[in-house]
Design an enzyme around this catalytic site. Structure first.
Site, short mmCIF file in Angstrom:
data_model
loop_
_atom_site.label_atom_id
_atom_site.label_comp_id
_atom_site.label_asym_id
_atom_site.label_seq_id
_atom_site.Cartn_x
_atom_site.Cartn_y
_atom_site.Cartn_z
N LYS A 193 -15.08 4.25 -6.44
CA LYS A 193 -13.74 4.28 -7.01
C LYS A 193 -13.60 5.51 -7.89
CE LYS A 193 -12.38 0.14 -5.50
NZ LYS A 193 -11.15 -0.12 -4.72
N ASP A 240 -4.12 2.04 2.00
CA ASP A 240 -4.54 0.66 1.77
C ASP A 240 -3.36 -0.10 1.16
OD1 ASP A 240 -5.66 -1.68 0.87
OD2 ASP A 240 -7.12 -0.79 -0.47
N LYS A 271 -5.88 -5.43 5.47
CA LYS A 271 -6.35 -6.59 4.71
C LYS A 271 -5.60 -7.82 5.19
CE LYS A 271 -8.04 -4.19 0.69
NZ LYS A 271 -7.75 -3.64 -0.65
MG MG Z 1 -8.62 0.27 -1.54
#
Ligand code: MG
Length: 393
Positions: free
Chosen positions: A187, A262, A286
């Site tokens: 991250k 995302d 997702k």
């Molecule tokens: Mg992500």
């Protein structure tokens, strides 16, 4: 095995589960230290012959992050959406074809996590009723009775949150490489980006490496991505805001490194717009955010037809939703390692048996069996449960 075709839904139990994380997970917009999930236990009764009954249970998992720092949905709002809207609506007229069930959810606005939980339970039950493993049910692969068919094993990647020091980050990268994970994702946030990547590259060389910014930057920060572009990253995940699709397209035109979207890839409509504008070359799908396995399957097919590869992301979820996502990820256009990691990676415990395991060379092998192959561990479900509600037909 033949199943009676007269199975009827008798009840749905909702289990709100809370399991501590080994350590808090921090990304650019928040931190979480416990995992909340709402398990959906769908109970059905079959009548084989006069006086003889059998029971089947399908499990699903609605898995929003606590605190809502990742999405507008929280465990509380998801619990209420299931308990007050989706489950009562479903029980009035149970629909055990998961595709039709998913279409019917379109009448309810929003609440993708709650829908994913209930739809997952329907998929699990339906694949057991059809005597098929879930991956075969989801992919449409023909599995004849008595034939040994195995889906492909799935490469797993490790995701590492923002760490307090660079040394700690390097220590984690070393650990996950040693455990066999097939790629490392770190991250980043403004002020903690290029030097992290440089440090990892200097220590570990040309490993499969990617970064995830969780939408923390603006187009004015493009100098950061120009610099990152020189490190041979697999992809840069969600550099800009969720709705900044034109800006992502602009950034992508100037980068060799693929942008992976995302947070922006939250509906079929937004994915169509991403394709149209050229905002990304890779997509992180997702299941929870798409509102279930069927919408995620449709998203997979959509990006496949546009020539855009995808991979299976996570919230992360507990074992049931993770396992169901893995079944979906056997589809051919899931071309990069998944964020699904071993059960023991994030949580002090998990509620499935066997736990999800990553082999020494970084792959997850789905267990044999009908449905998802993993079983809910009822003792652990009751141990970690903070709320229970049963709704009957
Ligand atoms: Mg992500």
């Amino acid at each position: 095995m033949t199943r009676p075709n007269s199975f009827t839904v008798s009840a749905i139990r909702l289990h709100w589960i809370r399991i501590p994380l080994h350590e808090p997970f921090r990304i650019s917009n928040g931190e979480v230290s416990t995992k909340d999930a709402i398990l959906v236990e769908l109970q059905a009764q079959g009548y084989d012959a006069p006086g003889s009954t059998s029971a089947l249970t399908g499990w699903g998992e609605a898995s929003p992050m606590a605190g809502g720092f990742y999405s507008a949905e929280t465990p509380e709002s998801t619990w209420d959406a299931l308990r007050l809207q989706l489950v009562p609506g479903f029980l009035k007229q149970p629909e055990l074809d998961p595709r039709r069930c998913s279409e019917r959810f379109e009448e309810f606005p929003g609440e993708p996590f709650a829908k994913a939980g209930l739809e997952g339970a329907v998929w699990d039950l339906c694949s057991q009723l059809n005597s098929r493993p879930l991956w075969a049910e989801l992919t449409g692969v023909e599995v004849r009775e008595g034939q040994i068919a195995k889906p492909r094993d799935l490469a797993s990647g490790a995701a590492i949150g923002l760490m307090p020091t660079v040394d700690l980050l390097l220590e984690r990268v070393a650990r996950f490489l040693d455990e066999g994970y097939r790629r490392i994702k770190i991250k980043i946030e403004p002020g903690h980006d290029v030097e992290l990547v440089r440090a990892v590259r200097q220590r570990f060389g040309d490993i499969p490496l990617m970064v995830d910014a969780n939408a923390a930057y603006r187009l004015e920060d493009r100098h950061v991505f120009d610099e990152l572009d020189g490190f041979g990253l697999m992809m840069i995940e969600q550099p800009l805001a969720r709705e900044a699709l034109a800006e992502h397209a602009d950034l992508q035109r100037h980068l060799r490194t693929p942008i992976c979207l995302d947070e922006s890839a939250d509906t079929l409509d937004s994915i169509r717009e991403i394709i149209r504008l050229g905002s990304a070359r890779i997509l992180n799908l997702k299941v929870q955010r798409m509102g279930g396995l069927w919408p995620a399957r449709c998203a997979h097919d959509l990006v496949l037809s546009a020539g855009i590869p995808c991979w299976l992301g996570t919230m992360p979820e507990l074992g049931i939703a993770s396992a169901q996502g893995l079944h979906l990820a056997t589809l051919p256009n899931f071309k990069f390692p998944t964020d699904v990691e071993a059960s023991e990676r994030w949580y002090v415990d998990d509620i499935i048996t066997p736990p999800i395991e990553v082999s020494r060379d970084g792959f997850i092998e789905l267990p044999d069996g009908l449905g998802m192959g993993y079983q809910a561990d009822l003792e652990k479900v009751s141990r970690y449960r903070v709320r229970l509600e049963e709704l009957r037909t």
